[in-house]
Design a protein around this motif. Structure first.
Motif, short mmCIF file in Angstrom:
data_model
loop_
_atom_site.label_atom_id
_atom_site.label_comp_id
_atom_site.label_asym_id
_atom_site.label_seq_id
_atom_site.Cartn_x
_atom_site.Cartn_y
_atom_site.Cartn_z
N GLN A 91 39.72 24.69 39.18
CA GLN A 91 38.40 23.57 39.33
C GLN A 91 37.82 23.44 38.10
O GLN A 91 37.50 22.16 37.63
N ILE A 92 37.76 24.42 36.99
CA ILE A 92 37.06 24.50 35.98
C ILE A 92 38.01 23.50 34.88
O ILE A 92 37.46 22.66 34.21
N THR A 93 39.23 23.73 35.01
CA THR A 93 40.04 23.23 33.96
C THR A 93 40.26 21.55 34.43
O THR A 93 40.67 20.57 33.59
N LYS A 94 40.24 21.43 35.97
CA LYS A 94 40.16 19.93 36.39
C LYS A 94 39.00 19.29 35.99
O LYS A 94 39.16 18.00 35.50
N ALA A 95 37.98 20.17 36.08
CA ALA A 95 36.57 19.16 35.64
C ALA A 95 36.72 19.22 33.69
O ALA A 95 36.04 17.93 33.52
N MET A 96 37.21 19.89 33.06
CA MET A 96 37.39 19.70 31.88
C MET A 96 37.99 18.65 31.40
O MET A 96 37.99 17.99 30.55
N ASN A 97 39.37 18.64 32.14
CA ASN A 97 40.30 17.32 32.01
C ASN A 97 39.48 16.04 32.30
O ASN A 97 39.82 15.09 31.33
N MET A 98 38.74 15.89 33.36
CA MET A 98 37.90 14.74 33.40
C MET A 98 36.90 14.36 32.50
O MET A 98 36.91 13.19 32.02
N VAL A 99 36.43 15.41 31.95
CA VAL A 99 35.23 15.17 30.91
C VAL A 99 36.10 14.74 29.69
O VAL A 99 35.75 13.73 29.04
N ALA A 100 37.12 15.38 29.36
CA ALA A 100 37.86 15.03 28.10
C ALA A 100 38.41 13.51 28.13
O ALA A 100 38.19 12.83 27.11
N VAL A 106 40.79 12.36 14.14
CA VAL A 106 40.80 13.79 14.62
C VAL A 106 40.01 13.62 16.09
O VAL A 106 40.23 14.42 17.01
N GLY A 107 38.85 13.01 16.19
CA GLY A 107 37.98 13.01 17.44
C GLY A 107 38.60 12.50 18.45
O GLY A 107 38.78 13.16 19.67
N ALA A 108 39.49 11.20 18.50
CA ALA A 108 40.24 10.88 19.53
C ALA A 108 41.44 11.81 19.79
O ALA A 108 41.75 12.14 20.95
N SER A 109 42.12 12.33 18.66
CA SER A 109 43.28 13.34 18.98
C SER A 109 42.76 14.56 19.77
O SER A 109 43.54 14.96 20.61
N GLU A 110 41.87 15.11 19.44
CA GLU A 110 41.04 16.25 20.14
C GLU A 110 40.80 16.02 21.54
O GLU A 110 41.49 16.87 22.28
N GLN A 111 40.49 14.94 21.99
CA GLN A 111 40.04 14.77 23.18
C GLN A 111 41.49 14.53 23.90
O GLN A 111 41.56 15.10 25.31
N ALA A 112 42.29 13.92 23.45
CA ALA A 112 43.68 13.43 24.20
C ALA A 112 44.32 14.84 24.34
O ALA A 112 45.16 15.18 25.40
N ALA A 113 44.38 15.62 23.47
CA ALA A 113 44.85 16.84 23.26
C ALA A 113 44.43 18.03 24.30
O ALA A 113 45.07 18.76 25.07
N ARG A 114 43.07 17.91 24.39
CA ARG A 114 42.19 18.89 25.43
C ARG A 114 42.70 18.07 26.91
O ARG A 114 42.89 18.96 27.60
N MET A 115 42.78 16.85 27.17
CA MET A 115 43.08 16.24 28.38
C MET A 115 44.19 16.88 28.74
O MET A 115 44.52 17.15 29.94
N THR A 116 45.42 16.91 27.98
CA THR A 116 46.77 16.97 27.99
C THR A 116 46.84 18.70 28.50
O THR A 116 47.52 19.21 29.53
N ALA A 117 46.20 19.65 27.79
CA ALA A 117 46.15 20.76 27.69
C ALA A 117 45.68 21.29 29.03
O ALA A 117 45.96 22.13 29.73
N MET A 118 44.48 20.63 29.64
CA MET A 118 43.54 21.19 30.79
C MET A 118 44.61 20.46 31.90
O MET A 118 44.60 21.26 32.98
N ASP A 119 45.44 19.40 31.59
CA ASP A 119 46.08 18.95 32.66
C ASP A 119 47.22 20.02 33.06
O ASP A 119 47.65 20.30 34.25
N ASN A 120 47.79 20.51 31.98
CA ASN A 120 49.00 21.45 32.18
C ASN A 120 48.44 22.78 32.71
O ASN A 120 49.13 23.40 33.34
N ALA A 121 47.23 23.04 32.53
CA ALA A 121 46.41 24.34 32.84
C ALA A 121 46.22 24.39 34.10
O ALA A 121 46.35 25.08 35.00
#
Length: 291
Positions: free
Chosen positions: A19-28, A237-252
């Motif tokens: 639930q946490i990783t899904k929420a972080m994915n949506m925020v990212a 870097v700002g855009a790349s960070e959010q894209a990388a976090r979205m992908t990482a949280m989706d994988n998590a």
């Protein structure tokens, strides 16, 4: 085999993590839209600025302006852009690896290296090298152009004072939501971006007359150009960070679902074993009563 309660507790814990990783994915994902829009709208401006600098600097000598002075390189300053927060996969690690590899290459060639970091992750890694000149932390979450000016001013002052002879920047360039690669660019000294032959070839299509003198214009534009380059790197870097976090949280989240599936199977096996054990106890007790 673990007990039923232990397995059930693990399943509940993994579900909460999902639930946490899904929420972080949506925020990212929401933050990425804004960051990507700012980055893509700024790219044409940065490109047009670079074209103007290319045209202006094409016929100038490197010694005309201090920021264009090419020296014998003894000290190289590397400016590393990372994020302030983690949980974005290998994004920061890739930038740090590229910067560290560049640092070792310069040291192997006999040059002294000093570092400037923008973002906590880079600061945490390079602080232990003892080569960190200064750092800018807690700004990557909500940076503005004045932050880029502050960084640019620090870099320029070090270059003009002779503390550094060359400045390189290392940052993560946004290619797509799934691809963000480290980029290395030479920032100082500012050099003509095209050769004389290329400039002559382009001038056949049209020449520009500048008023006042190009040297005066360059004297004003060079600091602004550095601000634009720094701000552009921060946007990437700002855009790349959010894209990388979205992908990482989706994988998590997907990994959590796989774990829940495996734990559910383990839970069913444990429950089946418990039921079988109880049945055997009942049957054994019944047989004993008959005897």
């Amino acid at each position: 085999m673990p007990g039923l309660k232990d397995v059930k507790d693990k399943i509940n814990g993994v579900k909460k993590t999902a639930q946490i990783t899904k929420a972080m994915n949506m925020v990212a994902s929401a933050k990425l839209r804004g960051a990507q829009e700012k980055m893509e709208s700024f790219r044409p401006y940065a490109g047009k600025f670079a074209d103007t600098m290319r045209d202006l600097s094409g016929g100038m000598e490197n010694s005309d302006l201090p920021l264009m002075e090419v020296r014998d390189v003894k000290t190289v300053e590397i400016v590393v852009f990372t994020s302030d927060r983690g949980l974005c996969g290998s994004f920061n690690a890739n930038i740090i690896k590229a910067a560290n590899r560049l640092r070792k290459q310069y040291e192997a060639s006999g040059k002294r290296v000093q570092l400037v970091t923008v973002g906590k992750k880079g600061t945490q890694f390079f602080r232990k090298t003892g080569q960190l000149r200064t750092s800018f932390n807690d700004i990557m979450g909500s940076f503005q152009m004045f932050n880029a000016r502050e960084i640019s001013h620090s870099i320029t002052e070090a270059f003009l004072s002779g503390e550094s002879d060359q400045v390189d920047i290392v940052y993560g360039r946004f290619h797509s939501v799934g691809v963000q690669k480290p980029e290395i660019e030479e920032l100082l000294p500012i050099k003509p971006l095209v050769t004389t032959e290329e400039a002559a070839g382009k001038s056949a299509g049209g020449a520009y007359t500048y008023e006042p003198d190009p040297a005066e214009i360059m004297d004003v534009l060079l600091p602004l150009f550095l601000n634009v380059q720094i701000y552009h790197a921060m946007l990437e870097v700002g855009a790349s960070e959010q894209a990388a976090r979205m992908t990482a949280m989706d994988n998590a989240t997907k990994a959590c679902k796989d774990m829940i599936k495996d734990l559910t199977q383990l839970y069913n096996k444990a429950r089946q074993a418990a039921v079988t054990g109880e049945l055997m106890d009942i049957v054994g007790g019944a047989e004993a009563l008959k005897g």
